[in-house]
Design an enzyme around this catalytic site. Sequence first.
Site, PDB file in Angstrom:
ATOM      1  N   PRO A  34      42.486  44.855  34.997  1.00  9.70           N
ATOM      2  CA  PRO A  34      42.444  44.952  36.457  1.00  9.70           C
ATOM      3  C   PRO A  34      41.704  46.182  36.984  1.00  9.70           C
ATOM      4  O   PRO A  34      41.663  46.409  38.191  1.00  9.70           O
ATOM      5  CB  PRO A  34      43.927  45.033  36.831  1.00  9.70           C
ATOM      6  CG  PRO A  34      44.541  45.760  35.679  1.00  9.70           C
ATOM      7  CD  PRO A  34      43.766  45.324  34.449  1.00  9.70           C
ATOM      8  N   GLU A  35      41.121  46.996  36.096  1.00 13.83           N
ATOM      9  CA  GLU A  35      40.566  48.275  36.515  1.00 13.83           C
ATOM     10  C   GLU A  35      39.471  48.143  37.564  1.00 13.83           C
ATOM     11  O   GLU A  35      39.435  48.906  38.540  1.00 13.83           O
ATOM     12  CB  GLU A  35      40.016  49.051  35.300  1.00 13.83           C
ATOM     13  CG  GLU A  35      41.093  49.564  34.359  1.00 13.83           C
ATOM     14  CD  GLU A  35      41.371  48.619  33.215  1.00 13.83           C
ATOM     15  OE1 GLU A  35      41.902  49.070  32.193  1.00 13.83           O
ATOM     16  OE2 GLU A  35      41.076  47.412  33.346  1.00 13.83           O
ATOM     17  N   VAL A  36      38.542  47.208  37.364  1.00 15.55           N
ATOM     18  CA  VAL A  36      37.427  47.078  38.316  1.00 15.55           C
ATOM     19  C   VAL A  36      37.950  46.712  39.698  1.00 15.55           C
ATOM     20  O   VAL A  36      37.498  47.255  40.715  1.00 15.55           O
ATOM     21  CB  VAL A  36      36.393  46.055  37.802  1.00 15.55           C
ATOM     22  CG1 VAL A  36      35.331  45.774  38.869  1.00 15.55           C
ATOM     23  CG2 VAL A  36      35.734  46.567  36.525  1.00 15.55           C
TER      24      VAL A  36
END
Length: 250
Positions: A131-133
Amino acid sequence: MSGQIIIEQHAAVAVLTMNKPERRNALGTESVRALSAALRQCDRNEEINAIVLTGCEPAFCAGSDLKELGGLSVEDMCEHEAVTARVVREIPMLGAPVVAAVEGYALGGGFGLALACDVIISAANVKWKMPEVRNGWLPPWGLIPVIAKVGPARARLLTWGIYEVDGVEAFRLGLVEQLCEPGRARETAIRTAERLAALPRGSARSTKRYFQQFIVPDCERLDAEAGRIFADDARSEASQATLARFAAKA
């Protein structure tokens, strides 16, 4: 191990369980330190020939502890992630084969932690996601094993995190080596680790050492480059809003 990591020994197999269920086994400062110590302790033990890494319910690992990171400066946050990256890079460098037993979900850094292991056992319903982006930043480490397994184009798509990937799809893509029914990852991983532990200790370790160059090539340098990009991203409006939201949680 300070309660953060539970160590059990089953004959020649050590089972390490991340024990931070209230934070979904997120990777905070104390848990990362405890994980590194536990891995090194087991690898030095002459009675242990293979290691299983798993997490307490409800998840394998939810990634970096964003509540903790949200209270840090960008510089301190980058240092925390660099330390975590070094610990995760230790896993392919250990002599003993490491088998990940994944239930629930493996998110962000949890995704990277699992893929740093030599064999990944996933329950069919596991949620695999980076989920980082969406949070506003490039993952600061852990992308090299993903690229090695699925190639750069699919690794980029997984990193964007725009599609859900369950255990079945992760197996189809080649991210994981074996599927099992929900609730069976631990016992399946122990069986696999027992087979690895039964191999001659020297040749099992030399085989792991030989293949490192193909699975994690130039990993330290490329993690450092990802970390530099992460530092720039962490100053963006989107990432600061994400971190502020997590820092405000009780």
